[in-house]
Design a protein around this motif. Structure first.
Motif, PDB file in Angstrom:
ATOM      1  N   ASP A  28       0.835  -1.244   0.069  1.00 56.46           N
ATOM      2  CA  ASP A  28      -0.126   0.118  -0.050  1.00 56.46           C
ATOM      3  C   ASP A  28       0.829   1.206   0.016  1.00 56.46           C
ATOM      4  O   ASP A  28       0.278   2.376   0.021  1.00 56.46           O
ATOM      5  CB  ASP A  28      -0.931  -0.027   1.419  1.00 56.46           C
ATOM      6  N   ILE A  29       2.239   1.201  -0.017  1.00 55.47           N
ATOM      7  CA  ILE A  29       3.260   2.276   0.092  1.00 55.47           C
ATOM      8  C   ILE A  29       3.081   2.874  -1.415  1.00 55.47           C
ATOM      9  O   ILE A  29       2.861   2.247  -2.418  1.00 55.47           O
ATOM     10  CB  ILE A  29       4.357   1.757   0.614  1.00 55.47           C
ATOM     11  N   ASP A  33       5.259   9.040  -0.136  1.00 47.81           N
ATOM     12  CA  ASP A  33       5.056   9.094   1.125  1.00 47.81           C
ATOM     13  C   ASP A  33       6.183   9.290   2.133  1.00 47.81           C
ATOM     14  O   ASP A  33       7.219   9.169   1.544  1.00 47.81           O
ATOM     15  CB  ASP A  33       4.413   7.503   1.559  1.00 47.81           C
ATOM     16  N   PHE A  34       6.077   9.437   3.441  1.00 49.27           N
ATOM     17  CA  PHE A  34       7.291   9.615   3.978  1.00 49.27           C
ATOM     18  C   PHE A  34       7.232   8.461   5.223  1.00 49.27           C
ATOM     19  O   PHE A  34       6.425   8.004   5.718  1.00 49.27           O
ATOM     20  CB  PHE A  34       7.103  10.845   4.976  1.00 49.27           C
ATOM     21  N   VAL A  35       8.469   8.010   5.425  1.00 45.69           N
ATOM     22  CA  VAL A  35       8.787   6.919   6.890  1.00 45.69           C
ATOM     23  C   VAL A  35       9.755   7.560   7.662  1.00 45.69           C
ATOM     24  O   VAL A  35      10.752   8.704   7.076  1.00 45.69           O
ATOM     25  CB  VAL A  35       9.159   5.809   6.354  1.00 45.69           C
ATOM     26  N   TYR A  36       9.472   7.408   8.787  1.00 46.56           N
ATOM     27  CA  TYR A  36      10.474   7.804  10.053  1.00 46.56           C
ATOM     28  C   TYR A  36      11.538   6.859  10.197  1.00 46.56           C
ATOM     29  O   TYR A  36      11.365   5.424  10.484  1.00 46.56           O
ATOM     30  CB  TYR A  36       9.662   7.903  11.094  1.00 46.56           C
ATOM     31  N   GLN A  55       6.734  -7.712   0.178  1.00 53.34           N
ATOM     32  CA  GLN A  55       8.129  -7.012   0.328  1.00 53.34           C
ATOM     33  C   GLN A  55       8.362  -5.794  -0.443  1.00 53.34           C
ATOM     34  O   GLN A  55       7.969  -5.963  -1.684  1.00 53.34           O
ATOM     35  CB  GLN A  55       9.232  -7.740   0.544  1.00 53.34           C
ATOM     36  N   ARG A  56       8.805  -4.677  -0.118  1.00 58.65           N
ATOM     37  CA  ARG A  56       9.302  -3.515  -1.112  1.00 58.65           C
ATOM     38  C   ARG A  56      10.676  -2.851  -0.704  1.00 58.65           C
ATOM     39  O   ARG A  56      11.043  -2.770   0.532  1.00 58.65           O
ATOM     40  CB  ARG A  56       8.180  -2.511  -1.152  1.00 58.65           C
ATOM     41  N   VAL A  57      11.453  -2.424  -1.727  1.00 56.76           N
ATOM     42  CA  VAL A  57      12.403  -1.804  -1.542  1.00 56.76           C
ATOM     43  C   VAL A  57      12.204  -0.243  -1.615  1.00 56.76           C
ATOM     44  O   VAL A  57      11.924   0.166  -2.684  1.00 56.76           O
ATOM     45  CB  VAL A  57      13.680  -2.174  -2.570  1.00 56.76           C
ATOM     46  N   PRO A  71       4.194  -4.290   7.887  1.00 59.43           N
ATOM     47  CA  PRO A  71       3.427  -2.930   8.036  1.00 59.43           C
ATOM     48  C   PRO A  71       4.089  -1.919   8.857  1.00 59.43           C
ATOM     49  O   PRO A  71       4.694  -2.413   9.769  1.00 59.43           O
ATOM     50  CB  PRO A  71       2.088  -3.254   8.646  1.00 59.43           C
ATOM     51  N   THR A  72       4.025  -0.691   8.367  1.00 59.37           N
ATOM     52  CA  THR A  72       4.770   0.400   9.152  1.00 59.37           C
ATOM     53  C   THR A  72       3.840   1.511   8.959  1.00 59.37           C
ATOM     54  O   THR A  72       3.099   1.765   8.367  1.00 59.37           O
ATOM     55  CB  THR A  72       6.050   0.752   8.609  1.00 59.37           C
ATOM     56  N   THR A  73       4.257   2.628   9.945  1.00 57.86           N
ATOM     57  CA  THR A  73       3.550   3.658  10.012  1.00 57.86           C
ATOM     58  C   THR A  73       4.191   4.735   8.936  1.00 57.86           C
ATOM     59  O   THR A  73       5.488   5.102   8.965  1.00 57.86           O
ATOM     60  CB  THR A  73       3.628   4.480  11.093  1.00 57.86           C
ATOM     61  N   THR A  74       3.277   5.177   8.239  1.00 60.02           N
ATOM     62  CA  THR A  74       3.731   6.096   6.872  1.00 60.02           C
ATOM     63  C   THR A  74       2.869   7.228   6.900  1.00 60.02           C
ATOM     64  O   THR A  74       1.774   7.427   7.540  1.00 60.02           O
ATOM     65  CB  THR A  74       3.621   5.363   5.501  1.00 60.02           C
ATOM     66  N   TYR A  75       3.437   8.173   6.207  1.00 61.12           N
ATOM     67  CA  TYR A  75       2.862   9.632   6.438  1.00 61.12           C
ATOM     68  C   TYR A  75       2.628  10.071   4.926  1.00 61.12           C
ATOM     69  O   TYR A  75       3.610  10.489   4.401  1.00 61.12           O
ATOM     70  CB  TYR A  75       3.839  10.592   7.043  1.00 61.12           C
TER      71      TYR A  75
END
Length: 81
Positions: A28-29, A33-36, A55-57, A71-75
């Motif tokens: 879904d990325i 988008d931003f990631v921390y 998986q994504r690079v 899954p991770t928090t994205t902005y």
């Protein structure tokens, strides 16, 4: 008697302006988008699929690529209507 101090965890800076946080799966990325990572918000410049669909690079400008496996928090920037 002395009290042992725990090291203070630095607070995360506020999210980039005009973005909304959400936990997203790797598929879904989106670009933009931003990631921390590494104590800063990094904008995704490009992304590639890795070994499996889950998986994504993530490729950033001026930072090493990162393989996203969970899954991770994205902005995500807010879209204008």
């Amino acid at each position: 008697m002395y009290e042992r101090r725990t090291p203070a965890v630095p607070a995360r800076p506020p999210a980039p302006l005009g973005t909304t946080a959400a936990v997203r799966r790797p598929n879904d990325i989106r670009v933009g988008d931003f990631v921390y990572r590494d104590a800063m918000y990094l904008r995704i410049k490009d992304l590639r699929s890795a070994a499996t669909a889950g998986q994504r690079v993530l490729i950033f400008d001026g930072h090493a690529p990162w393989v996203l496996k969970a899954p991770t928090t994205t902005y995500r920037p807010n879209e204008l209507l």
